[in-house]
Design a protein around this motif. Structure first.
Motif, PDB file in Angstrom:
ATOM      1  N   GLN A   1      -7.002 -39.713  -5.029  1.00  0.00           N
ATOM      2  CA  GLN A   1      -6.664 -39.263  -2.999  1.00  0.00           C
ATOM      3  C   GLN A   1      -7.299 -40.975  -2.355  1.00  0.00           C
ATOM      4  OE1 GLN A   1      -6.470 -36.208  -1.597  1.00  0.00           O
ATOM      5  NE2 GLN A   1      -5.418 -36.054   0.241  1.00  0.00           N
ATOM      6  N   THR A   2      -6.143 -41.776  -0.709  1.00  0.00           N
ATOM      7  CA  THR A   2      -7.137 -42.327  -0.297  1.00  0.00           C
ATOM      8  C   THR A   2      -7.733 -41.424   0.766  1.00  0.00           C
ATOM      9  OG1 THR A   2      -5.539 -43.888  -1.512  1.00  0.00           O
ATOM     10  CG2 THR A   2      -7.194 -44.681   1.086  1.00  0.00           C
ATOM     11  N   LEU A   3      -8.103 -41.944   1.127  1.00  0.00           N
ATOM     12  CA  LEU A   3      -8.878 -41.105   2.980  1.00  0.00           C
ATOM     13  C   LEU A   3      -9.477 -42.569   3.130  1.00  0.00           C
ATOM     14  CD1 LEU A   3     -11.075 -38.478   0.562  1.00  0.00           C
ATOM     15  CD2 LEU A   3      -9.051 -38.078   1.206  1.00  0.00           C
ATOM     16  N   PHE A   4      -8.602 -42.175   4.905  1.00  0.00           N
ATOM     17  CA  PHE A   4      -9.216 -42.908   5.883  1.00  0.00           C
ATOM     18  C   PHE A   4     -10.479 -42.197   6.566  1.00  0.00           C
ATOM     19  CE2 PHE A   4      -5.246 -43.362   4.564  1.00  0.00           C
ATOM     20  CZ  PHE A   4      -5.099 -45.430   4.828  1.00  0.00           C
ATOM     21  N   LEU A   5     -11.380 -43.649   7.018  1.00  0.00           N
ATOM     22  CA  LEU A   5     -12.738 -42.593   7.620  1.00  0.00           C
ATOM     23  C   LEU A   5     -13.115 -44.074   8.587  1.00  0.00           C
ATOM     24  CD1 LEU A   5     -14.973 -42.194   4.911  1.00  0.00           C
ATOM     25  CD2 LEU A   5     -14.218 -40.405   6.592  1.00  0.00           C
ATOM     26  N   SER A   6     -12.746 -43.637   9.784  1.00  0.00           N
ATOM     27  CA  SER A   6     -13.620 -44.592  10.962  1.00  0.00           C
ATOM     28  C   SER A   6     -14.278 -45.106  11.308  1.00  0.00           C
ATOM     29  CB  SER A   6     -13.446 -43.184  12.036  1.00  0.00           C
ATOM     30  OG  SER A   6     -14.121 -43.002  12.533  1.00  0.00           O
ATOM     31  N   GLY A   7     -15.287 -44.876  10.484  1.00  0.00           N
ATOM     32  CA  GLY A   7     -16.386 -45.501   9.974  1.00  0.00           C
ATOM     33  C   GLY A   7     -17.301 -45.336   9.873  1.00  0.00           C
ATOM     34  N   SER A   8     -19.257 -45.939   9.584  1.00  0.00           N
ATOM     35  CA  SER A   8     -19.740 -44.695   8.964  1.00  0.00           C
ATOM     36  C   SER A   8     -20.876 -43.910   9.110  1.00  0.00           C
ATOM     37  CB  SER A   8     -20.894 -46.503   8.810  1.00  0.00           C
ATOM     38  OG  SER A   8     -21.754 -46.722  10.695  1.00  0.00           O
ATOM     39  N   LYS A   9     -20.555 -43.416  10.166  1.00  0.00           N
ATOM     40  CA  LYS A   9     -20.646 -42.037  10.940  1.00  0.00           C
ATOM     41  C   LYS A   9     -19.885 -41.803  10.700  1.00  0.00           C
ATOM     42  CE  LYS A   9     -21.249 -39.762  14.945  1.00  0.00           C
ATOM     43  NZ  LYS A   9     -20.735 -40.296  16.805  1.00  0.00           N
ATOM     44  N   SER A  10     -18.440 -41.128  10.111  1.00  0.00           N
ATOM     45  CA  SER A  10     -18.212 -40.562   9.657  1.00  0.00           C
ATOM     46  C   SER A  10     -17.807 -40.569   8.046  1.00  0.00           C
ATOM     47  CB  SER A  10     -16.120 -40.893   9.947  1.00  0.00           C
ATOM     48  OG  SER A  10     -16.053 -40.747  10.813  1.00  0.00           O
ATOM     49  N   LYS A  11     -18.398 -41.717   7.589  1.00  0.00           N
ATOM     50  CA  LYS A  11     -18.278 -41.590   6.067  1.00  0.00           C
ATOM     51  C   LYS A  11     -19.234 -41.095   5.892  1.00  0.00           C
ATOM     52  CE  LYS A  11     -18.868 -44.809   2.379  1.00  0.00           C
ATOM     53  NZ  LYS A  11     -19.567 -46.373   1.683  1.00  0.00           N
ATOM     54  N   ARG A  12     -20.166 -41.216   6.345  1.00  0.00           N
ATOM     55  CA  ARG A  12     -21.934 -40.557   6.109  1.00  0.00           C
ATOM     56  C   ARG A  12     -21.912 -39.286   6.040  1.00  0.00           C
ATOM     57  NH1 ARG A  12     -25.618 -40.306   9.146  1.00  0.00           N
ATOM     58  NH2 ARG A  12     -24.605 -41.394  11.186  1.00  0.00           N
ATOM     59  N   LEU A  13     -21.228 -38.396   7.467  1.00  0.00           N
ATOM     60  CA  LEU A  13     -21.311 -36.940   7.716  1.00  0.00           C
ATOM     61  C   LEU A  13     -20.625 -36.749   6.316  1.00  0.00           C
ATOM     62  CD1 LEU A  13     -21.867 -36.589  11.367  1.00  0.00           C
ATOM     63  CD2 LEU A  13     -23.075 -36.549   9.663  1.00  0.00           C
ATOM     64  N   PHE A  14     -19.067 -37.165   6.098  1.00  0.00           N
ATOM     65  CA  PHE A  14     -18.014 -37.256   5.477  1.00  0.00           C
ATOM     66  C   PHE A  14     -18.757 -36.747   4.103  1.00  0.00           C
ATOM     67  CE2 PHE A  14     -14.495 -37.768   1.829  1.00  0.00           C
ATOM     68  CZ  PHE A  14     -13.516 -36.665   2.689  1.00  0.00           C
ATOM     69  N   ASN A  15     -19.522 -37.841   3.320  1.00  0.00           N
ATOM     70  CA  ASN A  15     -20.268 -37.573   1.848  1.00  0.00           C
ATOM     71  C   ASN A  15     -21.614 -36.228   1.892  1.00  0.00           C
ATOM     72  OD1 ASN A  15     -18.616 -39.561   1.254  1.00  0.00           O
ATOM     73  ND2 ASN A  15     -19.989 -41.240   1.405  1.00  0.00           N
ATOM     74  N   GLN A  16     -21.517 -36.604   3.364  1.00  0.00           N
ATOM     75  CA  GLN A  16     -22.993 -34.975   3.029  1.00  0.00           C
ATOM     76  C   GLN A  16     -22.042 -33.564   3.146  1.00  0.00           C
ATOM     77  OE1 GLN A  16     -25.864 -35.391   6.784  1.00  0.00           O
ATOM     78  NE2 GLN A  16     -25.744 -37.522   6.653  1.00  0.00           N
ATOM     79  N   GLY A  17     -20.897 -34.029   3.770  1.00  0.00           N
ATOM     80  CA  GLY A  17     -19.987 -32.367   3.329  1.00  0.00           C
ATOM     81  C   GLY A  17     -19.702 -31.476   5.297  1.00  0.00           C
ATOM     82  N   ILE A  18     -20.347 -31.847   5.757  1.00  0.00           N
ATOM     83  CA  ILE A  18     -20.839 -32.108   6.932  1.00  0.00           C
ATOM     84  C   ILE A  18     -19.387 -30.617   7.826  1.00  0.00           C
ATOM     85  CG2 ILE A  18     -22.151 -31.863   8.964  1.00  0.00           C
ATOM     86  CD1 ILE A  18     -24.003 -33.204   7.962  1.00  0.00           C
ATOM     87  N   LYS A  19     -19.616 -29.919   8.486  1.00  0.00           N
ATOM     88  CA  LYS A  19     -17.984 -29.768   8.417  1.00  0.00           C
ATOM     89  C   LYS A  19     -17.932 -30.620  10.120  1.00  0.00           C
ATOM     90  CE  LYS A  19     -18.015 -25.234   6.046  1.00  0.00           C
ATOM     91  NZ  LYS A  19     -18.285 -23.918   6.817  1.00  0.00           N
ATOM     92  N   PRO A  20     -16.457 -31.200  10.327  1.00  0.00           N
ATOM     93  CA  PRO A  20     -16.486 -31.634  11.527  1.00  0.00           C
ATOM     94  C   PRO A  20     -16.599 -30.762  12.752  1.00  0.00           C
ATOM     95  CG  PRO A  20     -14.518 -31.797   9.944  1.00  0.00           C
ATOM     96  CD  PRO A  20     -15.191 -31.225   9.291  1.00  0.00           C
ATOM     97  N   ALA A  21     -16.109 -29.146  12.414  1.00  0.00           N
ATOM     98  CA  ALA A  21     -15.740 -28.441  13.237  1.00  0.00           C
ATOM     99  C   ALA A  21     -16.808 -28.406  13.616  1.00  0.00           C
ATOM    100  CB  ALA A  21     -14.935 -27.245  13.051  1.00  0.00           C
ATOM    101  N   LYS A  22     -17.921 -28.364  13.630  1.00  0.00           N
ATOM    102  CA  LYS A  22     -19.755 -28.382  14.228  1.00  0.00           C
ATOM    103  C   LYS A  22     -20.505 -29.480  14.527  1.00  0.00           C
ATOM    104  CE  LYS A  22     -21.171 -24.495  11.247  1.00  0.00           C
ATOM    105  NZ  LYS A  22     -21.874 -23.984  10.227  1.00  0.00           N
ATOM    106  N   LEU A  23     -19.445 -30.620  14.867  1.00  0.00           N
ATOM    107  CA  LEU A  23     -20.060 -31.746  15.799  1.00  0.00           C
ATOM    108  C   LEU A  23     -18.609 -31.806  17.046  1.00  0.00           C
ATOM    109  CD1 LEU A  23     -20.701 -33.949  12.702  1.00  0.00           C
ATOM    110  CD2 LEU A  23     -21.715 -32.818  13.885  1.00  0.00           C
ATOM    111  N   THR A  24     -19.313 -32.096  18.402  1.00  0.00           N
ATOM    112  CA  THR A  24     -18.670 -31.221  19.363  1.00  0.00           C
ATOM    113  C   THR A  24     -17.524 -33.183  19.745  1.00  0.00           C
ATOM    114  OG1 THR A  24     -20.362 -32.832  20.529  1.00  0.00           O
ATOM    115  CG2 THR A  24     -19.628 -29.946  20.673  1.00  0.00           C
ATOM    116  N   TRP A  25     -17.675 -33.872  19.045  1.00  0.00           N
ATOM    117  CA  TRP A  25     -16.668 -35.227  19.217  1.00  0.00           C
ATOM    118  C   TRP A  25     -16.071 -35.217  18.129  1.00  0.00           C
ATOM    119  CZ3 TRP A  25     -17.075 -38.714  15.331  1.00  0.00           C
ATOM    120  CH2 TRP A  25     -17.855 -38.485  13.915  1.00  0.00           C
ATOM    121  N   THR A  26     -16.030 -34.148  17.300  1.00  0.00           N
ATOM    122  CA  THR A  26     -14.718 -34.013  16.039  1.00  0.00           C
ATOM    123  C   THR A  26     -13.291 -33.710  16.980  1.00  0.00           C
ATOM    124  OG1 THR A  26     -15.353 -32.326  15.184  1.00  0.00           O
ATOM    125  CG2 THR A  26     -15.995 -34.662  14.670  1.00  0.00           C
TER     126      THR A  26
END
Length: 159
Positions: A36-61
């Motif tokens: 499956q191909t996933l699109f990530l907007s930048g290194s910030k999103s990639k780093r947080l995605f790989n850490q398994g952090i939930k996007p709903a907990k970050l105010t800018w998502t």
């Protein structure tokens, strides 16, 4: 002439993490082991995605904004207000039908009834007063006496 009205269409992808638009030449693709191909907007999103952090907990998502009802799309739609339906309930001693009947009758009738009731109350009060006066003449002073110890009270001097 027609070229002015035609808008240029740019194919954009959505970031899997932040749901931000990714324009051509930006962002990165991450391909999972399952293909499956996933699109990530930048290194910030990639780093947080790989850490398994939930996007709903970050105010800018967008996930956080959706969770906390910050979408601008919903502002245009008007919320429906619930109409309050007034129900006439009976009061002790008078039914709801009688209340409605009194409410619908003309003001003159109500005023006449009110004046008659006031006149009757005054007559009743006058009769009671006359009866009390007659009883006072007949039986002397029947007023209740204060209870207490008889005799003069001692004065308390400064301690």
């Amino acid at each position: 002439e027609k070229l002015d009205k035609v808008k240029m269409v740019v194919k954009t992808d959505l970031c899997v993490f932040s749901e931000a638009r990714i324009y051509p030449g930006h962002g990165m693709r991450f391909i999972r082991k399952d293909g499956q191909t996933l699109f990530l907007s930048g290194s910030k999103s990639k780093r947080l995605f790989n850490q398994g952090i939930k996007p709903a907990k970050l105010t800018w998502t967008m996930a956080w904004r959706r969770l906390h009802k910050k979408d601008k799309k919903d502002e245009g739609t008007k919320q429906r207000k619930r109409r309050v339906v007034r129900v006439q309930r009976p009061i002790v001693g008078i039914s709801a039908e009688e209340i409605q009947k009194k409410r619908t009758e003309p003001v003159k009738v109500r005023q006449a009834a009110r004046e008659a009731a006031i006149k009757e109350a005054k007559e009743r009060a006058a009769k009671e007063k006359a009866a009390r006066a007659a009883a006072a003449k007949k039986g002397g002073n029947n007023a209740p006496q204060q209870k207490g110890k008889g005799g003069p009270q001692k004065k308390h001097e400064g301690r």
